[in-house]
Design a protein around this motif. Structure first.
Motif, PDB file in Angstrom:
ATOM      1  N   GLY A 110       0.744  -1.195  -0.129  1.00 43.78           N
ATOM      2  CA  GLY A 110      -0.101   0.012   0.140  1.00 43.78           C
ATOM      3  C   GLY A 110       0.951   1.243  -0.174  1.00 43.78           C
ATOM      4  O   GLY A 110       0.336   2.428  -0.276  1.00 43.78           O
ATOM      5  N   LYS A 111       2.223   1.287   0.009  1.00 41.15           N
ATOM      6  CA  LYS A 111       2.819   2.301   0.422  1.00 41.15           C
ATOM      7  C   LYS A 111       3.391   2.776  -1.223  1.00 41.15           C
ATOM      8  O   LYS A 111       3.379   1.732  -2.081  1.00 41.15           O
ATOM      9  N   THR A 112       3.805   4.128  -1.437  1.00 40.11           N
ATOM     10  CA  THR A 112       4.291   4.827  -2.652  1.00 40.11           C
ATOM     11  C   THR A 112       5.484   5.554  -2.374  1.00 40.11           C
ATOM     12  O   THR A 112       5.726   6.281  -1.265  1.00 40.11           O
ATOM     13  N   LEU A 113       6.557   5.327  -3.196  1.00 37.67           N
ATOM     14  CA  LEU A 113       7.715   6.207  -3.093  1.00 37.67           C
ATOM     15  C   LEU A 113       7.944   6.741  -4.268  1.00 37.67           C
ATOM     16  O   LEU A 113       7.683   6.341  -5.587  1.00 37.67           O
ATOM     17  N   THR A 114       8.480   8.109  -4.444  1.00 39.34           N
ATOM     18  CA  THR A 114       8.920   8.875  -5.632  1.00 39.34           C
ATOM     19  C   THR A 114      10.359   9.239  -5.498  1.00 39.34           C
ATOM     20  O   THR A 114      10.870   9.768  -4.432  1.00 39.34           O
ATOM     21  N   GLN A 115      11.341   8.781  -6.384  1.00 42.06           N
ATOM     22  CA  GLN A 115      12.376   9.346  -6.399  1.00 42.06           C
ATOM     23  C   GLN A 115      12.922  10.125  -7.515  1.00 42.06           C
ATOM     24  O   GLN A 115      12.490   9.788  -8.823  1.00 42.06           O
ATOM     25  N   THR A 116      13.440  11.360  -7.392  1.00 53.16           N
ATOM     26  CA  THR A 116      13.958  12.022  -8.323  1.00 53.16           C
ATOM     27  C   THR A 116      15.344  11.382  -9.046  1.00 53.16           C
ATOM     28  O   THR A 116      16.347  11.054  -8.245  1.00 53.16           O
ATOM     29  N   MET A 117      15.326  11.277 -10.226  1.00 52.81           N
ATOM     30  CA  MET A 117      16.779  10.802 -11.151  1.00 52.81           C
ATOM     31  C   MET A 117      17.273  12.089 -11.748  1.00 52.81           C
ATOM     32  O   MET A 117      16.765  12.876 -12.321  1.00 52.81           O
ATOM     33  N   ASN A 118      18.730  11.779 -11.768  1.00 52.22           N
ATOM     34  CA  ASN A 118      19.449  12.855 -12.152  1.00 52.22           C
ATOM     35  C   ASN A 118      20.077  12.324 -13.405  1.00 52.22           C
ATOM     36  O   ASN A 118      20.569  12.934 -14.290  1.00 52.22           O
ATOM     37  N   GLY A 119      19.910  11.123 -14.053  1.00 51.43           N
ATOM     38  CA  GLY A 119      20.579  10.716 -15.153  1.00 51.43           C
ATOM     39  C   GLY A 119      19.450  10.320 -16.251  1.00 51.43           C
ATOM     40  O   GLY A 119      18.429  10.719 -16.085  1.00 51.43           O
ATOM     41  N   ARG A 120      20.081  10.199 -17.392  1.00 54.31           N
ATOM     42  CA  ARG A 120      18.991   9.953 -18.586  1.00 54.31           C
ATOM     43  C   ARG A 120      18.451   8.549 -18.530  1.00 54.31           C
ATOM     44  O   ARG A 120      17.474   8.287 -19.308  1.00 54.31           O
ATOM     45  N   LYS A 121      19.084   7.687 -17.829  1.00 50.14           N
ATOM     46  CA  LYS A 121      18.740   6.285 -17.907  1.00 50.14           C
ATOM     47  C   LYS A 121      18.458   5.748 -16.409  1.00 50.14           C
ATOM     48  O   LYS A 121      18.961   6.441 -15.479  1.00 50.14           O
ATOM     49  N   GLY A 122      17.669   4.787 -16.281  1.00 46.01           N
ATOM     50  CA  GLY A 122      17.529   3.794 -14.993  1.00 46.01           C
ATOM     51  C   GLY A 122      17.377   2.654 -15.313  1.00 46.01           C
ATOM     52  O   GLY A 122      16.788   2.092 -16.199  1.00 46.01           O
ATOM     53  N   TYR A 123      17.437   1.728 -13.911  1.00 46.38           N
ATOM     54  CA  TYR A 123      17.195   0.502 -14.169  1.00 46.38           C
ATOM     55  C   TYR A 123      16.471   0.127 -12.960  1.00 46.38           C
ATOM     56  O   TYR A 123      17.048   0.496 -11.763  1.00 46.38           O
ATOM     57  N   VAL A 124      15.467  -0.791 -12.824  1.00 50.33           N
ATOM     58  CA  VAL A 124      14.822  -1.014 -11.689  1.00 50.33           C
ATOM     59  C   VAL A 124      14.688  -2.492 -11.311  1.00 50.33           C
ATOM     60  O   VAL A 124      14.467  -3.277 -12.423  1.00 50.33           O
ATOM     61  N   HIS A 125      14.771  -3.282 -10.447  1.00 49.78           N
ATOM     62  CA  HIS A 125      14.737  -4.562 -10.106  1.00 49.78           C
ATOM     63  C   HIS A 125      14.206  -4.905  -8.788  1.00 49.78           C
ATOM     64  O   HIS A 125      14.473  -4.481  -7.767  1.00 49.78           O
ATOM     65  N   VAL A 126      12.997  -5.934  -8.937  1.00 49.62           N
ATOM     66  CA  VAL A 126      12.441  -6.603  -7.803  1.00 49.62           C
ATOM     67  C   VAL A 126      13.248  -7.532  -7.240  1.00 49.62           C
ATOM     68  O   VAL A 126      13.103  -8.735  -8.076  1.00 49.62           O
ATOM     69  N   ILE A 127      13.855  -7.640  -6.063  1.00 49.85           N
ATOM     70  CA  ILE A 127      14.592  -8.974  -5.487  1.00 49.85           C
ATOM     71  C   ILE A 127      13.929 -10.005  -5.214  1.00 49.85           C
ATOM     72  O   ILE A 127      12.696  -9.931  -4.860  1.00 49.85           O
ATOM     73  N   MET A 128      14.396 -11.253  -5.628  1.00 50.85           N
ATOM     74  CA  MET A 128      13.429 -12.514  -5.303  1.00 50.85           C
ATOM     75  C   MET A 128      13.599 -12.961  -4.023  1.00 50.85           C
ATOM     76  O   MET A 128      14.060 -14.018  -3.761  1.00 50.85           O
ATOM     77  N   THR A 129      12.990 -12.313  -3.137  1.00 52.47           N
ATOM     78  CA  THR A 129      13.105 -12.643  -1.813  1.00 52.47           C
ATOM     79  C   THR A 129      11.915 -13.969  -1.316  1.00 52.47           C
ATOM     80  O   THR A 129      12.172 -14.681  -0.291  1.00 52.47           O
ATOM     81  N   GLY A 130      11.174 -14.056  -2.268  1.00 54.63           N
ATOM     82  CA  GLY A 130      10.322 -15.394  -2.201  1.00 54.63           C
ATOM     83  C   GLY A 130      10.780 -16.809  -2.386  1.00 54.63           C
ATOM     84  O   GLY A 130      10.154 -17.600  -2.333  1.00 54.63           O
ATOM     85  N   GLY A 131      11.888 -16.651  -3.221  1.00 50.76           N
ATOM     86  CA  GLY A 131      12.612 -17.993  -3.708  1.00 50.76           C
ATOM     87  C   GLY A 131      13.082 -17.826  -4.725  1.00 50.76           C
ATOM     88  O   GLY A 131      13.104 -16.899  -5.544  1.00 50.76           O
ATOM     89  N   TYR A 132      13.875 -19.005  -5.303  1.00 60.72           N
ATOM     90  CA  TYR A 132      14.433 -19.105  -6.702  1.00 60.72           C
ATOM     91  C   TYR A 132      13.493 -19.199  -7.690  1.00 60.72           C
ATOM     92  O   TYR A 132      13.916 -18.460  -8.970  1.00 60.72           O
ATOM     93  N   GLU A 133      12.476 -19.594  -7.737  1.00 59.52           N
ATOM     94  CA  GLU A 133      11.662 -20.036  -8.714  1.00 59.52           C
ATOM     95  C   GLU A 133      10.207 -19.297  -8.370  1.00 59.52           C
ATOM     96  O   GLU A 133       9.157 -19.989  -8.251  1.00 59.52           O
ATOM     97  N   VAL A 134      10.244 -17.948  -8.297  1.00 64.03           N
ATOM     98  CA  VAL A 134       8.997 -17.329  -7.763  1.00 64.03           C
ATOM     99  C   VAL A 134       7.893 -17.008  -9.071  1.00 64.03           C
ATOM    100  O   VAL A 134       8.491 -16.446 -10.164  1.00 64.03           O
ATOM    101  N   GLY A 135       6.843 -17.694  -8.783  1.00 67.85           N
ATOM    102  CA  GLY A 135       5.886 -17.709 -10.231  1.00 67.85           C
ATOM    103  C   GLY A 135       5.202 -16.491  -9.956  1.00 67.85           C
ATOM    104  O   GLY A 135       5.213 -15.610  -9.098  1.00 67.85           O
ATOM    105  N   PRO A 136       4.586 -16.017 -11.281  1.00 67.10           N
ATOM    106  CA  PRO A 136       3.875 -14.783 -11.204  1.00 67.10           C
ATOM    107  C   PRO A 136       2.666 -14.548 -10.144  1.00 67.10           C
ATOM    108  O   PRO A 136       2.100 -13.519 -10.122  1.00 67.10           O
TER     109      PRO A 136
END
Length: 256
Positions: free
Chosen positions: A184-210
């Motif tokens: 339920g929480k929301t964050l906003t981050q100001t970016m200084n570069g022209r590019k970015g990459y976001v990754h959601v870590i697999m804390t639920g396991g090696y083969e986390v299904g959809p």
């Protein structure tokens, strides 16, 4: 202009199960080679690794890469040719600037597997002297806030000391933020570069299904654990919302 996102689904990454090592590769690495996913900005390697107890990567050499480890769970034993020996735990970020050349080993310490992200960046300057640094961040610091865990050498608040507060120093145009975002929480981050990459870590396991694990929306695009997205930043801000029912551990790279 709105940010443009190109989603990199978890199941489309390179992956391997070597019994002692379970790993996913966002970019080309080892036996996984994909010319459409070689690097992004200075970001060259992002492997999400799980290493079984009493095993690991034996002594091997690197040069001309900025190599950092982000520990998710378990304990990572690091030894290198600079004389550094350290046990890294959850929340630790370890940076090795390989420069003209180093050798190191990384192994699971203790009775549990170690889950960590191994990230390599291309340095802005070649033939640097090798250096090593460690930074430690608590879950409380990262809860519902973006914490800057890696930032360029010379940037405000970045120390060159081996151990210090603030972000780990990298000789690349990369700033890395991390958060533990509650449902339920929301964050906003100001970016200084022209590019970015976001990754959601697999804390639920090696083969986390959809249908399992955490779920977030990045500028309205849904991502699950293991998913990432290339971002071409237009508006200067990135909006991350936790739309699932589990805490999401998210990494956000700000790149030139």
């Amino acid at each position: 202009m709105a940010n443009k996102l190109i989603v990199r689904r978890s199941q489309d990454r390179g992956h391997a199960d070597h019994d002692w090592l379970k790993t996913f590769h966002t970019f080309s690495f080892a036996m996984y080679q994909d010319p459409t996913h070689e690097k992004f900005g200075a970001l060259r390697v992002m492997n999400e690794d799980r290493v079984a107890p009493k095993t690991g990567f034996g002594t091997h050499s690197h040069r001309e890469f900025e190599i950092f480890s982000y520990v998710v769970s378990g304990e990572l034993e690091h030894k290198d040719s600079m004389g550094n020996t350290e046990i890294l735990k959850r929340g630790d970020v370890q940076m090795t600037s390989a420069g003209t050349g180093i050798s190191h080993s990384e192994k699971a310490h203790g009775a549990a597997q170690v889950h960590f992200l191994q990230i390599w960046a291309l340095p802005s300057t070649s033939r640097l002297p090798p250096t090593y640094s460690t930074r430690r961040f608590t879950d409380a610091e990262k809860t519902d806030a973006f914490v800057k865990v890696v930032a360029p050498v010379g940037a405000q608040g970045v120390s060159a000391e081996r151990e210090a507060s603030g972000p780990a120093p990298v000789h690349s145009p990369i700033t890395l933020y991390a958060t533990l975002l509650s449902p339920g929480k929301t964050l906003t981050q100001t970016m200084n570069g022209r590019k970015g990459y976001v990754h959601v870590i697999m804390t639920g396991g090696y083969e986390v299904g959809p249908a399992k694990g955490a779920e977030v929306k990045v500028d309205g695009t849904a991502l699950r654990e293991g998913d990432g997205a290339y971002m071409h930043v237009g508006a200067g801000e990135v909006l991350v919302q936790n739309t699932g029912d589990k805490v999401a551990e998210v990494l956000l790279f700000d790149l030139e």
